[in-house]
Design a protein around this motif. Structure first.
Motif, short mmCIF file in Angstrom:
data_model
loop_
_atom_site.label_atom_id
_atom_site.label_comp_id
_atom_site.label_asym_id
_atom_site.label_seq_id
_atom_site.Cartn_x
_atom_site.Cartn_y
_atom_site.Cartn_z
N ARG A 1 0.50 -1.17 0.01
CA ARG A 1 0.12 -0.09 0.14
C ARG A 1 0.70 1.16 0.32
N SER A 2 1.91 1.16 0.63
CA SER A 2 3.07 2.26 1.09
C SER A 2 2.82 2.73 -0.35
N SER A 3 4.00 1.67 -1.27
CA SER A 3 4.27 1.89 -2.62
C SER A 3 3.72 2.05 -3.88
N ALA A 4 1.96 2.01 -3.82
CA ALA A 4 1.23 2.32 -4.69
C ALA A 4 1.38 1.05 -5.55
N ARG A 5 1.41 -0.19 -5.63
CA ARG A 5 1.18 -1.13 -6.00
C ARG A 5 0.46 -1.98 -5.40
N TRP A 6 -1.00 -1.78 -6.54
CA TRP A 6 -2.44 -1.92 -6.48
C TRP A 6 -2.80 -2.58 -6.89
N GLU B 1 -1.24 13.42 -24.42
CA GLU B 1 -0.86 12.20 -23.80
C GLU B 1 -2.24 11.35 -23.01
N SER B 2 -3.37 11.91 -22.71
CA SER B 2 -4.10 11.26 -21.47
C SER B 2 -5.05 11.11 -22.64
N ALA B 3 -6.31 10.98 -23.48
CA ALA B 3 -7.19 11.99 -24.00
C ALA B 3 -7.24 10.13 -24.89
N ASP B 4 -6.60 9.32 -25.74
CA ASP B 4 -6.59 8.42 -26.15
C ASP B 4 -7.45 7.26 -25.00
N ALA B 5 -6.60 7.23 -23.45
CA ALA B 5 -6.62 6.63 -22.52
C ALA B 5 -8.27 6.42 -21.68
N LEU B 6 -8.35 8.17 -21.95
CA LEU B 6 -9.87 8.58 -21.09
C LEU B 6 -10.50 8.12 -22.22
N ILE B 7 -10.96 8.51 -23.06
CA ILE B 7 -11.73 8.32 -24.23
C ILE B 7 -12.55 6.36 -24.28
N ALA C 1 -14.99 10.50 -11.07
CA ALA C 1 -13.58 11.11 -11.72
C ALA C 1 -13.00 11.40 -13.02
N LEU C 2 -13.84 10.91 -14.16
CA LEU C 2 -13.90 10.89 -15.06
C LEU C 2 -14.27 12.99 -15.42
N ARG C 3 -15.16 12.61 -14.29
CA ARG C 3 -15.68 14.39 -15.02
C ARG C 3 -14.78 15.09 -14.40
N LEU C 4 -14.25 14.85 -13.28
CA LEU C 4 -13.12 15.80 -13.32
C LEU C 4 -10.94 15.66 -14.24
N TRP D 1 -5.66 3.58 -8.40
CA TRP D 1 -5.35 3.76 -9.14
C TRP D 1 -5.52 5.26 -10.00
N LEU D 2 -6.81 5.29 -9.79
CA LEU D 2 -7.27 6.65 -10.10
C LEU D 2 -6.90 8.07 -9.14
N ALA D 3 -5.60 8.03 -7.85
CA ALA D 3 -5.27 8.75 -7.83
C ALA D 3 -3.93 8.66 -8.49
N LEU D 4 -3.48 8.11 -9.05
CA LEU D 4 -2.20 8.37 -9.67
C LEU D 4 -2.62 8.84 -11.59
N GLY D 5 -3.69 8.86 -10.87
CA GLY D 5 -4.11 9.14 -12.97
C GLY D 5 -4.43 7.96 -14.31
N GLN D 6 -4.64 7.15 -13.28
CA GLN D 6 -4.05 6.21 -14.18
C GLN D 6 -6.05 5.51 -14.53
N HIS D 7 -6.55 5.90 -15.11
CA HIS D 7 -7.54 5.49 -14.95
C HIS D 7 -8.26 3.89 -15.86
N ARG D 8 -7.55 4.19 -16.81
CA ARG D 8 -7.79 2.53 -17.85
C ARG D 8 -7.26 1.95 -16.51
N ARG D 9 -6.18 1.46 -15.98
CA ARG D 9 -5.66 0.26 -15.00
C ARG D 9 -7.15 0.46 -13.85
#
Length: 363
Positions: free
Chosen positions: A10-15, A100-106, A91-94, A66-74
């Motif tokens: 948890r502390s190393s964010a290895r989700w 760089e992120s558009a393709d993953a978010l779409i 999260a997506l609305r925020l 993963w959301l906290a890291l901006g990794q929506h796809r993961r």
């Protein structure tokens, strides 16, 4: 050991690894086999509710991590697995897509269905209207009705914006004063020369797709914008017109009739037209499409008794073809109108004892 393992992961964010470790810890705590190797079936069944709860908690933590890291796809597989779609939508609305992120978010929002309308807006913004039209035509049938309606509204608003911008530009290029409104009908009436030459101020195929999807709309402002698109389409040369099957072969006038009736205008004209088309002895698909359109319109207008009678007429003619989820269900019509006797008769005509029992329980 397991507490230390989960704390360090948890502390190393290895989700991903934390998720696996939490399931391992839950199995250990519940006295279950540590791996699915065919252990005691009775013991596993008894612990199943607790394991399900642990699985959901582990999914939520991994997804939120993963959301906290901006990794929506993961994050999405975890949140989807535990039914936390709303967490992803929030999260997506925020999020603010960039190059760089558009393709993953779409991909997550639209193609994975996490928030289709928002994904459609991003797709238009980053890839253009043409890509959005092509994609939505392929995907909208896979969405739940509320998401499909929201996507249709996005496309209608976009096409209306483009059309008004292009019409306004044409007025300015002609040397006339800029219009002080954004109504397509008024623009065409005030500047009749706009339609000279047989061209179109937006891609005609895009216009057709937007108007076709507008059949799903009920929100008055969106319906109004779609009606203006259909009104513009009525002015196009025949070469631009689509060749849709009945009852929409007169494509733009028929769609405008449906949209006007949805707004409470030309109601009797629309009901008479779609009723007559539904009763014609034509190719079954066309009759079914007209019948569903009539049912949808009756439901929108609150004419629930008429809709139940029409369902009964179809059943008497052995035309009880299953309609899509956009047609009002007989049970809903009976609940809203209180016409339970009519509902019972309909279930009898359909030889549907389960539907009859459902109605008895519902009332």
């Amino acid at each position: 050991m397991l507490r230390r393992l989960t704390d360090e992961l948890r502390s190393s964010a290895r989700w991903d690894e934390l998720f696996e470790a939490q399931l391992l810890a839950a199995r250990r705590r519940l006295g279950m086999p540590l791996t699915d190797d065919g252990g005691s079936a009775a013991g596993s069944a008894a612990a199943a509710p607790e394991l399900t709860a642990a699985y959901r908690e582990a999914c939520l933590e991994a997804g939120r991590g993963w959301l906290a890291l901006g990794q929506h796809r993961r994050a999405w597989p975890y949140l989807r697995a535990c039914g936390a779609q709303q967490t992803m939508r929030d999260a997506l609305r925020l999020a603010t897509p960039d190059s760089e992120s558009a393709d993953a978010l779409i991909e997550v929002a639209l193609f994975e269905g996490a928030c289709p309308a928002l994904g459609a807006e991003w797709l238009i913004e980053h890839s253009g209207t043409c890509a959005a039209v092509t994609t939505l035509e392929q995907l909208v049938g896979q969405f739940d009705p509320p998401d499909a309606v929201a996507c249709a509204a996005v496309l209608v608003r976009r096409l209306h914006h483009e059309l008004v911008e292009n019409l306004t530009g044409a007025v300015l290029r002609s040397g006339q004063a800029p219009p002080n409104h954004r109504e397509v009908g008024r623009l065409l009436a005030e500047h009749p020369g706009l339609m000279e030459g047989g061209g179109s101020h937006v891609d005609a195929s895009h216009l057709t797709s937007a108007v076709r999807l507008a059949r799903l709309l009920e929100e008055p402002e969106d319906v109004r914008l779609a009606g203006e698109l259909a009104q513009y389409g009525e002015r196009l040369d025949a070469d631009w017109l689509p060749n849709d099957p009945p009852p929409f072969e007169a494509f733009f006038p028929t769609h405008r009739l449906l949209l006007d009736a949805t707004l409470g205008e030309r109601v009797e004209e629309a009901l008479a037209y779609f009723r007559s088309r539904a009763e014609e002895p034509v190719e079954p698909y066309s009759a079914s499409s007209a019948a569903e359109t009539l049912l949808v319109l009756l439901g929108r207008l609150g004419r629930d008794r008429e809709a139940l009678r029409f369902y009964a007429a179809l059943a008497q003619q052995d035309r009880a073809t299953p309609f899509s989820s956009y047609a009002p269900a007989p049970l809903m019509l009976a609940k809203r109108s209180g016409e339970w006797e009519a509902y019972d008769r309909l279930m009898g005509l359909r030889d549907d004892p389960v539907g009859l029992a459902l109605g008895r329980l519902s009332r």
